[in-house]
Motif scaffolding. Sequence first.
Motif, PDB file in Angstrom:
ATOM      1  N   GLU A 171      67.155  47.611   2.401  1.00  0.00           N
ATOM      2  CA  GLU A 171      67.009  48.555   1.294  1.00  0.00           C
ATOM      3  C   GLU A 171      67.332  49.975   1.708  1.00  0.00           C
ATOM      4  O   GLU A 171      67.745  50.805   0.882  1.00  0.00           O
ATOM      5  CB  GLU A 171      65.572  48.498   0.747  1.00  0.00           C
ATOM      6  CG  GLU A 171      65.190  47.175   0.109  1.00  0.00           C
ATOM      7  CD  GLU A 171      64.779  46.140   1.166  1.00  0.00           C
ATOM      8  OE1 GLU A 171      64.740  46.514   2.361  1.00  0.00           O
ATOM      9  OE2 GLU A 171      64.528  44.986   0.796  1.00  0.00           O
ATOM     10  N   LYS A 172      67.170  50.293   2.986  1.00  0.00           N
ATOM     11  CA  LYS A 172      67.371  51.653   3.466  1.00  0.00           C
ATOM     12  C   LYS A 172      68.786  51.887   4.010  1.00  0.00           C
ATOM     13  O   LYS A 172      69.134  53.007   4.374  1.00  0.00           O
ATOM     14  CB  LYS A 172      66.364  51.978   4.571  1.00  0.00           C
ATOM     15  CG  LYS A 172      64.919  51.814   4.156  1.00  0.00           C
ATOM     16  CD  LYS A 172      63.995  52.053   5.337  1.00  0.00           C
ATOM     17  CE  LYS A 172      62.537  51.821   4.954  1.00  0.00           C
ATOM     18  NZ  LYS A 172      61.637  52.009   6.129  1.00  0.00           N
ATOM     19  N   MET A 173      69.605  50.835   4.046  1.00  0.00           N
ATOM     20  CA  MET A 173      70.926  50.931   4.674  1.00  0.00           C
ATOM     21  C   MET A 173      72.007  51.291   3.656  1.00  0.00           C
ATOM     22  O   MET A 173      71.942  50.876   2.498  1.00  0.00           O
ATOM     23  CB  MET A 173      71.283  49.613   5.371  1.00  0.00           C
ATOM     24  CG  MET A 173      70.348  49.262   6.528  1.00  0.00           C
ATOM     25  SD  MET A 173      70.683  47.622   7.220  1.00  0.00           S
ATOM     26  CE  MET A 173      72.327  47.892   7.902  1.00  0.00           C
ATOM     27  N   SER A 174      72.986  52.046   4.110  1.00  0.00           N
ATOM     28  CA  SER A 174      74.122  52.391   3.256  1.00  0.00           C
ATOM     29  C   SER A 174      75.064  51.195   3.157  1.00  0.00           C
ATOM     30  O   SER A 174      74.991  50.250   3.957  1.00  0.00           O
ATOM     31  CB  SER A 174      74.879  53.580   3.840  1.00  0.00           C
ATOM     32  OG  SER A 174      75.477  53.227   5.092  1.00  0.00           O
ATOM     33  N   GLU A 175      75.981  51.244   2.181  1.00  0.00           N
ATOM     34  CA  GLU A 175      76.953  50.161   2.025  1.00  0.00           C
ATOM     35  C   GLU A 175      77.833  50.033   3.265  1.00  0.00           C
ATOM     36  O   GLU A 175      78.205  48.936   3.678  1.00  0.00           O
ATOM     37  CB  GLU A 175      77.824  50.418   0.790  1.00  0.00           C
ATOM     38  CG  GLU A 175      77.127  50.182  -0.536  1.00  0.00           C
ATOM     39  CD  GLU A 175      76.710  48.729  -0.714  1.00  0.00           C
ATOM     40  OE1 GLU A 175      77.471  47.832  -0.286  1.00  0.00           O
ATOM     41  OE2 GLU A 175      75.629  48.493  -1.261  1.00  0.00           O
ATOM     42  N   THR A 181      67.896  43.203  11.522  1.00  0.00           N
ATOM     43  CA  THR A 181      68.031  44.539  10.928  1.00  0.00           C
ATOM     44  C   THR A 181      68.309  44.446   9.435  1.00  0.00           C
ATOM     45  O   THR A 181      67.733  45.195   8.627  1.00  0.00           O
ATOM     46  CB  THR A 181      69.182  45.306  11.611  1.00  0.00           C
ATOM     47  OG1 THR A 181      68.908  45.422  13.006  1.00  0.00           O
ATOM     48  CG2 THR A 181      69.335  46.696  11.019  1.00  0.00           C
ATOM     49  N   LEU A 182      69.181  43.492   9.048  1.00  0.00           N
ATOM     50  CA  LEU A 182      69.497  43.316   7.628  1.00  0.00           C
ATOM     51  C   LEU A 182      68.273  42.868   6.831  1.00  0.00           C
ATOM     52  O   LEU A 182      68.032  43.347   5.711  1.00  0.00           O
ATOM     53  CB  LEU A 182      70.619  42.287   7.474  1.00  0.00           C
ATOM     54  CG  LEU A 182      72.024  42.746   7.879  1.00  0.00           C
ATOM     55  CD1 LEU A 182      72.975  41.561   7.950  1.00  0.00           C
ATOM     56  CD2 LEU A 182      72.558  43.791   6.904  1.00  0.00           C
ATOM     57  N   VAL A 183      67.505  41.951   7.403  1.00  0.00           N
ATOM     58  CA  VAL A 183      66.324  41.432   6.702  1.00  0.00           C
ATOM     59  C   VAL A 183      65.253  42.511   6.544  1.00  0.00           C
ATOM     60  O   VAL A 183      64.632  42.654   5.482  1.00  0.00           O
ATOM     61  CB  VAL A 183      65.756  40.208   7.464  1.00  0.00           C
ATOM     62  CG1 VAL A 183      64.391  39.804   6.897  1.00  0.00           C
ATOM     63  CG2 VAL A 183      66.715  39.029   7.383  1.00  0.00           C
ATOM     64  N   GLU A 184      65.026  43.301   7.596  1.00  0.00           N
ATOM     65  CA  GLU A 184      63.909  44.246   7.596  1.00  0.00           C
ATOM     66  C   GLU A 184      64.242  45.607   6.997  1.00  0.00           C
ATOM     67  O   GLU A 184      63.360  46.308   6.495  1.00  0.00           O
ATOM     68  CB  GLU A 184      63.415  44.440   9.035  1.00  0.00           C
ATOM     69  CG  GLU A 184      62.840  43.160   9.643  1.00  0.00           C
ATOM     70  CD  GLU A 184      62.466  43.328  11.112  1.00  0.00           C
ATOM     71  OE1 GLU A 184      62.556  44.472  11.607  1.00  0.00           O
ATOM     72  OE2 GLU A 184      62.094  42.328  11.753  1.00  0.00           O
TER      73      GLU A 184
END
Length: 240
Positions: A39-43, A33-36
């Motif tokens: 960019e779209k994830m919140s802090e 999830t982090l790799v893909e």
Amino acid sequence: ELGRKEKMRTELLASVSHELQTPLTVMQGNIETLVEHREKMSEEDLSLKLGTVYNQVQHMSALINDMFDVAILETGQMKITPEPFPMVELVEDVLESYALLIEQSHLTIERKFSDSIQTVLADPLRIRQVIRNLVSNAIKFSPAGGRLKISTEVQSNEMLTFRIEDTGVGIGEDDIEKIFESFFRTKQQVKKAIKGTGLGLHICQHILKLHDSGLEVKSSLDIGSTFSFELKLYKEAVTI
């Protein structure tokens, strides 16, 4: 004896392989999830995912350490290096390391430490391992909102008793004599699907035997368990 040891190795590999599968799966899912989608994830989501991976790495590290300890126990290679150290400081350090988990589990910690000098003569690394295991188990087996009572008591200025009491699921009479056997899991642990290889208490008991001590346990189903052990107090040599 050879057959017994071979059976133990087989059980160890099967049990640990099963236990390692869960953290590996969790780590893989979170890392993907982090790799893909980083960019779209919140802090906040990033911190949550990284925290989950970190917790699983710690779990895997503990399993690997258990494997190593069982191996050196079986070959008689485990040694201790006694030295004087303040028991309460060590206990507080362990509790601090579990502070987040204790908070997440909504557990109350009750401390009762003796006012007397509590410098013991023991191996601090191994005793830390014992206390970490006991605290971890107490958290694991206690329901949310439960209570842990941790105390130390000086006995006749010769020995110090460490005691940890929880309000967890407890241990049945049929199981209580077996909990120090390697790979043993209680009926309550299996029934409630509580994770564990059944190696922790086995290792703790051997560590304490090397200190001429041992774990004592009292438990009642659905009420809780109390584990305790004694260590020798350190007395400085008096020079004239």
